[in-house]
Structures are given as C-alpha cells and as structure tokens.
Design a protein around this motif. Structure first.
Motif, PDB file in Angstrom:
ATOM      1  N   ALA A 243       0.806  -1.220   0.000  1.00  0.00           N
ATOM      2  CA  ALA A 243       0.000   0.000   0.000  1.00  0.00           C
ATOM      3  C   ALA A 243       0.833   1.261   0.000  1.00  0.00           C
ATOM      4  CB  ALA A 243      -0.927  -0.012   1.224  1.00  0.00           C
ATOM      5  N   GLY A 244       1.972   1.256   0.704  1.00  0.00           N
ATOM      6  CA  GLY A 244       2.786   2.455   0.832  1.00  0.00           C
ATOM      7  C   GLY A 244       3.924   2.496  -0.160  1.00  0.00           C
ATOM      8  N   ASP A 245       4.510   3.701  -0.342  1.00  0.00           N
ATOM      9  CA  ASP A 245       5.625   3.861  -1.281  1.00  0.00           C
ATOM     10  C   ASP A 245       6.797   2.969  -0.909  1.00  0.00           C
ATOM     11  OD1 ASP A 245       4.330   5.673  -2.880  1.00  0.00           O
ATOM     12  OD2 ASP A 245       5.168   7.447  -1.891  1.00  0.00           O
ATOM     13  N   LEU A 246       7.100   2.863   0.391  1.00  0.00           N
ATOM     14  CA  LEU A 246       8.258   2.073   0.813  1.00  0.00           C
ATOM     15  C   LEU A 246       8.070   0.600   0.490  1.00  0.00           C
ATOM     16  CD1 LEU A 246      10.969   2.647   2.135  1.00  0.00           C
ATOM     17  CD2 LEU A 246       9.938   2.066   4.343  1.00  0.00           C
ATOM     18  N   GLU A 247       6.845   0.088   0.700  1.00  0.00           N
ATOM     19  CA  GLU A 247       6.572  -1.311   0.390  1.00  0.00           C
ATOM     20  C   GLU A 247       6.632  -1.579  -1.108  1.00  0.00           C
ATOM     21  OE1 GLU A 247       2.745  -1.062   2.397  1.00  0.00           O
ATOM     22  OE2 GLU A 247       3.333  -2.834   3.558  1.00  0.00           O
ATOM     23  N   ARG A 248       6.378  -0.556  -1.909  1.00  0.00           N
ATOM     24  CA  ARG A 248       6.293  -0.720  -3.353  1.00  0.00           C
ATOM     25  C   ARG A 248       7.623  -0.468  -4.067  1.00  0.00           C
ATOM     26  NH1 ARG A 248       1.462  -1.082  -5.558  1.00  0.00           N
ATOM     27  NH2 ARG A 248       2.086  -0.032  -7.476  1.00  0.00           N
ATOM     28  N   VAL A 249       8.656  -0.135  -3.300  1.00  0.00           N
ATOM     29  CA  VAL A 249       9.964   0.082  -3.914  1.00  0.00           C
ATOM     30  C   VAL A 249      10.470  -1.225  -4.513  1.00  0.00           C
ATOM     31  CG1 VAL A 249      12.379   0.646  -3.517  1.00  0.00           C
ATOM     32  CG2 VAL A 249      10.595   1.987  -2.415  1.00  0.00           C
ATOM     33  N   THR A 250      10.830  -1.204  -5.763  1.00  0.00           N
ATOM     34  CA  THR A 250      11.453  -2.355  -6.388  1.00  0.00           C
ATOM     35  C   THR A 250      12.353  -1.857  -7.515  1.00  0.00           C
ATOM     36  OG1 THR A 250      11.086  -4.541  -7.378  1.00  0.00           O
ATOM     37  CG2 THR A 250       9.605  -2.773  -8.073  1.00  0.00           C
ATOM     38  N   ASP A 251      13.398  -2.608  -7.808  1.00  0.00           N
ATOM     39  CA  ASP A 251      14.347  -2.190  -8.839  1.00  0.00           C
ATOM     40  C   ASP A 251      15.140  -3.407  -9.269  1.00  0.00           C
ATOM     41  OD1 ASP A 251      15.953  -0.766 -10.556  1.00  0.00           O
ATOM     42  OD2 ASP A 251      16.705   0.637  -9.064  1.00  0.00           O
ATOM     43  N   VAL A 252      15.465  -3.472 -10.544  1.00  0.00           N
ATOM     44  CA  VAL A 252      16.381  -4.495 -11.047  1.00  0.00           C
ATOM     45  C   VAL A 252      17.792  -4.095 -10.623  1.00  0.00           C
ATOM     46  CG1 VAL A 252      17.266  -5.664 -13.093  1.00  0.00           C
ATOM     47  CG2 VAL A 252      14.858  -4.972 -12.991  1.00  0.00           C
ATOM     48  N   VAL A 253      18.498  -5.000  -9.947  1.00  0.00           N
ATOM     49  CA  VAL A 253      19.825  -4.687  -9.418  1.00  0.00           C
ATOM     50  C   VAL A 253      20.879  -5.552 -10.102  1.00  0.00           C
ATOM     51  CG1 VAL A 253      18.924  -3.918  -7.197  1.00  0.00           C
ATOM     52  CG2 VAL A 253      19.545  -6.317  -7.488  1.00  0.00           C
ATOM     53  N   GLY A 254      22.132  -5.076 -10.050  1.00  0.00           N
ATOM     54  CA  GLY A 254      23.210  -5.789 -10.704  1.00  0.00           C
ATOM     55  C   GLY A 254      23.113  -5.660 -12.215  1.00  0.00           C
ATOM     56  N   ALA A 255      23.741  -6.580 -12.911  1.00  0.00           N
ATOM     57  CA  ALA A 255      23.759  -6.579 -14.378  1.00  0.00           C
ATOM     58  C   ALA A 255      22.912  -7.727 -14.908  1.00  0.00           C
ATOM     59  CB  ALA A 255      25.194  -6.730 -14.894  1.00  0.00           C
TER      60      ALA A 255
ATOM     61  N   MET B 115      18.356 -14.901 -20.725  1.00  0.00           N
ATOM     62  CA  MET B 115      18.769 -13.658 -20.095  1.00  0.00           C
ATOM     63  C   MET B 115      18.101 -13.623 -18.718  1.00  0.00           C
ATOM     64  SD  MET B 115      18.288  -9.667 -21.212  1.00  0.00           S
ATOM     65  CE  MET B 115      16.498  -9.774 -21.162  1.00  0.00           C
ATOM     66  N   CYS B 116      18.920 -13.478 -17.668  1.00  0.00           N
ATOM     67  CA  CYS B 116      18.413 -13.561 -16.305  1.00  0.00           C
ATOM     68  C   CYS B 116      18.664 -12.256 -15.568  1.00  0.00           C
ATOM     69  CB  CYS B 116      19.076 -14.711 -15.553  1.00  0.00           C
ATOM     70  SG  CYS B 116      18.915 -16.320 -16.384  1.00  0.00           S
ATOM     71  N   ALA B 117      17.830 -11.973 -14.580  1.00  0.00           N
ATOM     72  CA  ALA B 117      17.967 -10.759 -13.790  1.00  0.00           C
ATOM     73  C   ALA B 117      17.319 -10.983 -12.431  1.00  0.00           C
ATOM     74  CB  ALA B 117      17.314  -9.569 -14.511  1.00  0.00           C
ATOM     75  N   VAL B 118      17.663 -10.093 -11.483  1.00  0.00           N
ATOM     76  CA  VAL B 118      17.113 -10.187 -10.137  1.00  0.00           C
ATOM     77  C   VAL B 118      16.744  -8.781  -9.677  1.00  0.00           C
ATOM     78  CG1 VAL B 118      19.346  -9.967  -8.947  1.00  0.00           C
ATOM     79  CG2 VAL B 118      17.457 -11.206  -7.842  1.00  0.00           C
ATOM     80  N   ALA B 119      15.758  -8.701  -8.797  1.00  0.00           N
ATOM     81  CA  ALA B 119      15.255  -7.401  -8.345  1.00  0.00           C
ATOM     82  C   ALA B 119      15.210  -7.330  -6.834  1.00  0.00           C
ATOM     83  CB  ALA B 119      13.862  -7.130  -8.914  1.00  0.00           C
ATOM     84  N   TYR B 120      15.286  -6.107  -6.353  1.00  0.00           N
ATOM     85  CA  TYR B 120      15.011  -5.821  -4.951  1.00  0.00           C
ATOM     86  C   TYR B 120      13.498  -5.851  -4.758  1.00  0.00           C
ATOM     87  CZ  TYR B 120      14.309  -3.024  -0.748  1.00  0.00           C
ATOM     88  OH  TYR B 120      13.890  -2.580   0.471  1.00  0.00           O
ATOM     89  N   GLN B 121      13.041  -6.576  -3.713  1.00  0.00           N
ATOM     90  CA  GLN B 121      11.615  -6.765  -3.446  1.00  0.00           C
ATOM     91  C   GLN B 121      10.875  -7.234  -4.695  1.00  0.00           C
ATOM     92  OE1 GLN B 121      10.569  -4.088   0.451  1.00  0.00           O
ATOM     93  NE2 GLN B 121       9.870  -3.252  -1.487  1.00  0.00           N
TER      94      GLN B 121
END
Length: 389
Positions: free
Chosen positions: A233-245, A253-259
């Motif tokens: 519901a909140g901005d902090l809970e909804r933070v997500t980003d693809v990290v690394g390369a 092609m593989c990738a991982v994300a925060y949250q």
C-alpha cells in the motif's frame, strides 16, 4: 541507524522531488533497533579450506569507491576509476600499470570501455571519454547525475541518469544521438546496477522492476520484460528495482530485483519468461553454464538451476554480511562482504571453500571472474586480483 540517513533527494524530468532509498539500511542493520540480534552480521567460523586463494597483485591509483564503480575487463586489460577522479589501465595478468590520469573532478560512475574508449561520469552528469592512451577525447552532459557505469560499444556510449533517461552519445564526437525515458516511481533504490551491451543491443534494468532491450543504433525498444511488480500500500513497500547486471547464459537472459523476483527469459523464444522465483536482492546475480547465483537481503546465497529454476542450495553462514554481487569461476562462487573479505563457495552445494581478506572496507563493486582469477575493486578503490587454485 535511522531510515532518513538513506533517503537522498533527486529529481525526475517533471522536476518533482523524489527519493532514493539506500538498501544497505535494509540489509545489514535494523531500521527499528540497533540491538536486534536478527540483524547482526554472522560471525565467521573456522573450516578446512578446500581451495588455495592468494593475492596475485594489488594496485592503488586513487581513492574512493562506491556503488557506481566497477572495473571493465577488455581482453588482456583492466580499466578502473575511483571517486576522487582517477582513471587507470592495468595488465590483467601482471597488474602492471599502463597509465593513470586525473580527470580533475570527482566521479560517481565508471568504468565503461570497449578497449578504444574509456568512459566515466561526474556528479554533475558530465560524461568524460578518454582514448586508449588515457588522453581526454571529449566531455558531454547527461540530463542529471549518472551513478551507473556507462556502456560502450557499437560506436556509442550509453548512460542511465538519475531522471531515468537512457542516453546515447557518439563515441567519436560526444554528440547525443538518442534519448529514451520511462516514468519513474516516487522511491527508487540506490543499488549497484549495470547495463550490458551485446549484439547491437543495450540491456538495462529500471526502477519499478522492468528490464529493457534497446537497439543501440536508434534507442528503439526491442523488448520489455517484467522482473518485479510493485506490491503493497505504501511507497516504501512498493519500492522495487532491477539490481546488478542482466546475465546471459546461452538462450537465457536472467535478472534479479530488490523486493521482486529472480527470473530467466528465453531470448531465442522472443523473450518469453522461462521461470521465476520470489526473491529480493540488493546486489545482483551471476550465472555459470548450469546455475544462477544471488544473495538475498539477509545475506543468504542461493543457487538456482538455469533449467527450470529449482532452488538447489542455500548458504546462510554469511547472513547480514552485506554481500556484493557474486562471481562464478567454474570451480567456485565468490562474494565480498562488509569487512573486505572475499568468500569462495562450492557451486555444487554452497559449502565454504576458502576466504581471504583484501582489506579496504566494504566490497560493494561486483566481483568479476577472469581467466586469471577473481578481480576485486575494494571499498577504498584499490584493485586486487585473487588467484584461485
């Protein structure tokens, strides 16, 4: 340790104030209590080493590191930069310095190189290109601060700036030739992120959990995949980003994300999703011929089968040690920690094989597997090559 210590203002193209969340706050320490034992770094225990790891060479040419710095390996050479403005070139096998220059400005990102051009970026969004001998070739300006290493190749230099623009500059002249922008979230993760340029394509993750494949010549989006979907519901809970390369392994092609998730897409089948697992990482991932490896926010290193995504093992002996992006050498998986210690794990079952201190503070730059060993850019900016036997 307070949450506001990790909220840093930045600006989007619409000039609305946003924030960048430093995920170190969520990995190694509690946001609510500095004495909660659940967030204490695991104490290292003794074991019988199964690998012999030595420092093949070390080099000091400047000072300061950070999430925006990663050495670039091109053939037999290594290019690296430090936060106080130094850029250097070394022989990978011997550590012999070929040149070092001072850009006369602080740096926030580097290095990108194709062996002919070496590119770094300053806090003012200045993109600085050097030729193969270390002489300055041109300077250009991105639309805002650049904190991700540039990608260089196919006659262009690509940077991703803090306003979520991906911009390409002509490698010869520094003239901007295309720009792509996607809307960004109210909060984004300050994490170690890298772009990849391969086969005329630029691969980049974005805040919000998307990954894009752009045509390097035109900037046209060729494909878009979802690594994570914001939840809560909140901005902090909804933070997500693809990290690394983004990582390439055969047709995958593989990738991982925060949250978010760790995922693999089938490029040969038009980028269709092959598999995904719920996962949250602050540093990134790596692959070898069989497996994908990543550390979660708690510092537990996981191995996933590239064929199907089965979770093969989990190593929790390094919990809360603020692990770097890993490197897969074939015989081991290496990760750095907050004390400047590099740990080597078995790719078969995750058991600890060896460890060595490189010093210099926390290892935040991604470790890099090379034909000569594992290359580490230390927290203080120095380089160390570790030989593995």
């Amino acid at each position: 340790m307070q949450l506001h210590d990790y909220l840093v203002p930045t600006y989007r193209a619409a000039r609305r104030l946003t924030c960048v969340l430093g995920i170190a706050a969520l990995g190694a320490c509690s946001l609510f209590s500095s004495t909660d034992e659940r967030y204490e770094p695991a104490k290292l225990t003794e074991y019988a080493p199964e690998l012999v790891v030595n420092k093949a060479w070390s080099a000091s040419f400047g000072s300061g590191g950070g999430l925006g710095f990663a050495p670039a390996i091109v053939g037999p050479d290594v290019y690296a930069a430090t936060a106080n403005g130094k850029v250097a070139k070394y022989e990978l096998a011997t550590g012999r310095q070929q040149w070092v220059i001072d850009t006369d400005t602080d740096l926030t990102a580097g290095v990108g190189s194709d062996g002919q051009l070496v590119v770094v970026a300053s806090p003012r969004g200045e993109v600085i290109a050097l030729d193969a001998s270390g002489q300055e070739k041109w300077r250009a300006h991105a639309t805002s601060e650049v904190s991700i290493p540039p990608a260089v190749g196919n006659g262009i230099v690509v940077v991703r700036s803090g306003d979520y623009r991906i911009q390409a500059f002509d490698a010869e002249t520094g003239k901007r030739i295309w720009s792509v922008q996607r809307p960004g979230p109210a909060l984004a993760v300050r994490a170690g992120t890298q772009m990849v340029m391969i086969d005329g394509m630029v691969l980049t993750g974005l805040p919000g959990g998307k990954i894009l494949a752009l045509d390097a010549a035109t900037g046209n989006v060729q494909w878009e995949g979802t690594v994570a979907v914001p939840k809560g519901a909140g901005d902090l809970e909804r933070v997500t980003d693809v990290v690394g390369a983004p990582q390439l392994a055969g047709p995958l092609m593989c990738a991982v994300a925060y949250q978010g998730r760790i995922v693999c897409f089938d490029v040969a089948a038009g980028g269709t999703l092959r598999w995904s697992k719920d996962f949250s990482s602050s540093s990134g991932m790596t692959v070898d011929r069989r497996n994908a490896y990543a550390a979660n926010l708690q510092g537990e290193v996981h191995a996933f089968a590239l064929d199907g995504g089965a979770n093969l093992w989990r190593q929790n002996a390094l919990r809360n040690r603020q692990l770097s992006a890993p490197a897969a050498t074939g015989d081991s998986v290496a990760v750095g920690d907050y004390q400047g210690i590099v740990h080597f794990l078995s790719p078969v079952d995750g058991r600890q094989l060896a460890r060595i201190s490189v010093g210099g503070g926390a290892v935040v730059s991604p470790l890099q597997a090379t034909p000569n060993g594992v290359l580490v850019q230390r927290g203080d900016g120095d380089l160390t090559l570790l030989s593995v036997e």
